[in-house]
Design an enzyme around this catalytic site. Structure first.
Site, PDB file in Angstrom:
ATOM      1  N   ASP A 284      -2.687   4.979  -7.130  1.00  0.00           N
ATOM      2  CA  ASP A 284      -3.934   4.233  -7.995  1.00  0.00           C
ATOM      3  C   ASP A 284      -4.539   5.514  -8.951  1.00  0.00           C
ATOM      4  OD1 ASP A 284      -6.402   1.918  -7.143  1.00  0.00           O
ATOM      5  OD2 ASP A 284      -5.835   3.084  -9.032  1.00  0.00           O
ATOM      6  N   TYR A 285      -5.250   5.256  -9.629  1.00  0.00           N
ATOM      7  CA  TYR A 285      -5.912   6.251 -10.844  1.00  0.00           C
ATOM      8  C   TYR A 285      -6.478   7.477 -10.075  1.00  0.00           C
ATOM      9  CZ  TYR A 285      -7.990   7.293 -15.341  1.00  0.00           C
ATOM     10  OH  TYR A 285      -8.349   7.719 -16.793  1.00  0.00           O
TER      11      TYR A 285
END
Ligand code: GLC
Length: 737
Positions: A284-285
């Site tokens: 994820d980011y």
């Protein structure tokens, strides 16, 4: 027209060869044999140009990400939607890097690309996987004609806590419904071939169990038994992967003390060794960087090492791979075979996507010709109508007669901010407001509007004006709730009330003694007890997207008959949370769910929610009768056939979602009081009856037993069939292995 626009306009989109998996793998292996080590780990990096966090690359003479692309050090791009920018980035990669390996472009197309569909939790209330698939196909068409290769969707985190802002993009609290919805999104996005011009790749998320953040607080810790993980949470992700999802995204949270992004148990033991998954994993980011805050990595070099060893293939935004993998290999701390494994997955995906055959396959001129078409708006309206839940309708207040004089009151009445969080490229301006919809349906003369108050402040100065408008009407239609910015990522709430002074406004209008219809907008279940006790009808409208106004007007006028059922329970109060239908009985169950001393209960509220999973009303009335089981005992792989008669006892054609639940009478471990095992969505004409047939087998009865084996046991079950999780038509049967 600029040169770039001319080049885009001249791009061809010929039929692409449909390489099968083996061919893609062979092509990828051949290409990888020509690649340098740097070019290999370059395929493991996803750059976000809007946040090009690439400072500190030791050997990087400039921080210009185009240089990185030319060096073959970027595998994909995040969150770019401008078609000219996409073209330029791709052209740089294909024409100015040594091997010309194309980029793929990822974007969050969650419940709409340009045409806004209802938020996912709303569409889950349709209990209609086929609808979800059709919606995903339209989202894929619009995205694939806007330069996008992959969507980071579906989100299949199971949720039970409405304080968490991201329940809005989930499929709710039930593992069975979550599986059905997740696989429907994947099929709709990917269709028959990833190289099709109308499909996009699906990346399901967030692996794993991000929906169980403690206290509903965003990015908070998650802690659960392996049994809970496997029984409730893993099935949703597995259903997506079994449906062919191209990728899976690791979650921000930890599992069993280890951040998911470097969690070998999740990424190798389960994903690869148990499930045999061959797609790629993506973080994820900046979830890689966040391992520094989790304090499981002392520095970025350790982040890179732990992540690649655990099985992370593609790093989103964080740059530990392109900074440290070469050093780790040189130091013999990481085997190059791991890089090859990850790089091969990335290249194979790009071959499957047709990007090597046509790197510009998703790039078109005049993008706006492909979206917000009549067909996509028609589907958005259908989806919205099927997502609106009728929670209350006393004395058949709804539907309203065409000549009804309506006072539309509330801060959600005229706003077009109805897209919902994670709206992709959908613009508020595309949304038909409630006011516009009601005027379209009832005529301008019959609809007076007063805002009454704002969404979330304590200004009651407009109350009087609203009161005056309401005085001269036949009915009051409240348009109230949260703003669309109060749910979504990083939008946890400790309260679940309708914010601001909206409740006070409703109370003031109640004193007029006129029928009140509450239309409530939110990205999560809210506290509605006062409305349940004081207004005549309640429609829960979530956030419905581009066709909000006309879908609500169709329901309010009776042109459409509500059929949605709640995919997530609504608590009386946030103090009950988490409250969900498939709870455990406990050793001191309360027979009534209400207070009784020394039983599992509260002294001030009941155990059960205000509205339970599976609940939703219709203008029709449905009755279930004559439940018959084919046998009282099944064994081995035998199927039990359950038949029930469903009758529409009203004079209004309608649609019912029949739900089949089981209750296990005893098992080697505790099981929920009920478990959803089948649904059927049935249309019935006025006074029509139909016999429904359900089949139940060993796999439906299975559960992770005391030895963590997923299997049924020789025991007795009760079957319940009805229009809600508290269905009471039941019968018994037993199973023997
Ligand atoms: C966000 C979200 C994730 C999304 C990603 C890319 O932080 O957690 O769901 O896909 O970043 O936008």
């Amino acid at each position: 027209m600029s040169n770039i626009e001319k080049e885009i306009a001249e791009l061809a989109h010929p039929e692409l060869p449909n390489h099968n998996d083996e061919e893609c793998l062979a092509l990828a292996e051949k290409l990888m044999s020509q690649m340098t080590l740097k070019e290999k780990f370059g395929q493991l990096f996803q750059l976000a140009p809007s946040n090009a966090n690439i400072e500190g690359l030791q050997w990087q003479e400039t921080n210009d990400f185009n240089d990185l692309i030319k060096q073959g050090l970027v595998g994909s791009i995040l969150s770019v939607a401008d078609i000219k920018e996409i073209y330029q980035l791709q052209k740089t990669a294909v024409t100015q890097s040594r091997l010309g390996i194309p980029l793929f472009f990822g974007y969050d197309i969650i419940h709409g690309c340009h045409t806004g569909f209802p938020i996912n939790l709303a569409m889950a209330c349709s209990f209609e996987p086929k609808l979800i698939e059709r919606v995903a196909q339209v989202m894929a068409f619009e995205a694939s004609h806007n330069g996008i290769t992959m969507t980071f969707s579906p989100m299949v985190d199971l949720v039970r806590d409405p304080r968490w802002g991201r329940v809005m993009e989930s499929n709710g609290e039930d593992p069975y419904l979550n599986k059905l919805m997740g696989q429907a999104y994947v099929k709709g996005f990917q269709q028959d071939s990833l190289s099709s011009y109308n499909s996009i790749a699906s990346c399901c998320k967030h692996f794993a169990a991000y929906g169980m953040v403690e206290a509903g607080r965003e990015y908070n810790t998650v802690d659960m038994s392996e049994r809970e993980l496997r029984q409730y949470h893993l099935p949703g992700y597995k259903a997506c992967l079994d449906a062919g999802a191209s990728s899976i995204m690791t979650s921000f949270n930890i599992y069993n003390g280890v951040p998911a992004t470097a969690n070998k148990f999740l990424l190798r033991d389960i994903l690869r060794n148990e499930w045999g998954y061959s797609g790629f994993t993506i973080s994820d980011y900046t979830s890689s960087y966040e391992m520094l805050d989790h304090k499981t990595s002392a520095n970025e070099r350790e982040v890179a090492k732990q992540s690649i060893l655990a099985g992370l293939d593609h790093e989103m935004v964080s740059t530990t791979y392109i900074k440290y993998l070469e050093e780790l290999i040189t130091a013999n701390e990481v085997n190059e075979a791991l890089i090859n494994e990850a790089c091969l997955r990335m290249l194979t995906f790009k071959y499957k996507s047709g990007l090597f055959d046509n790197p510009y396959k998703n790039i078109y001129a005049n993008v706006d010709q492909y979206y917000l078409t009549n067909n996509s708006r028609q589907l958005a309206k259908e989806a919205a109508i099927k997502s609106i839940v009728l929670l209350k309708n006393d004395n058949q207040t709804l539907p309203l007669k065409p000549t009804t004089k309506i006072a539309l009151v509330g801060p959600l009445g005229k706003t077009n901010e109805l897209v919902g969080a994670w709206g992709g490229l959908v613009k508020n301006e595309s949304c038909v407001t409630v006011y516009e919809g009601l005027v379209n349906q009832f005529g301008q003369a019959n609809v007076q509007f007063a805002e009454g108050c704002n969404i979330n402040d304590n200004d009651s100065s407009l109350f009087e004006q609203a009161y005056e408008v309401a005085k001269n009407s036949d009915v009051i239609v409240l348009a109230i709730g949260e703003s669309q910015t109060m749910s979504g990522e990083a939008k946890s709430r400790a309260y679940l009330n309708i914010p601001g002074v909206q409740n006070e406004l409703a109370r003031k209008l109640k004193s007029l003694g006129k029928p009140i219809i509450a239309i409530v907008f939110a990205g999560r279940p809210l506290e509605l007890e006062w409305y349940q006790n004081n207004v005549d009808a309640i429609l829960f409208a979530w956030f419905l997207g581009s066709e909000t106004g006309d879908s609500i007007a169709d329901i309010v006028s009776g042109k459409a008959n509500p059929s949605a059922k709640l995919a997530m329970s609504f608590p009386y109060t946030v103090g009950q949370v988490p409250v969900y239908y498939n709870q455990y009985k406990t050793g001191r169950p309360s027979a009534t769910g209400k207070y009784s001393e020394f039983r599992s209960c509260y002294i001030d509220v009941p155990n059960y929610p205000l509205y339970s999973f599976g609940y939703g009303l219709s203008y029709s009335k449905f009755e279930y009768s004559n439940l018959q089981l084919s046998k009282k005992q099944i064994s081995g792989k035998e199927k039990l056939v359950a038949k029930v008669t469903l009758t529409n006892t009203s004079s209004i054609d309608g649609v019912e979602v029949a739900q089949l639940y089981i209750e296990c009478k005893s098992f080697s471990v505790v099981r929920p009081v009920r478990e959803l095992k089948a649904i059927q969505k049935i249309s019935l004409k006025a006074h029509e009856s139909k016999e429904l047939t359900f089949e139940i087998g060993a796999n439906d009865l299975a559960y992770y037993n005391i030895d963590m084996e997923f299997t049924p046991e020789d025991t007795d079950y009760i079957i319940y069939i009805g229009g809600c999780s508290n269905a009471n038509i039941s019968d018994n049967f037993s199973y023997n292995s």
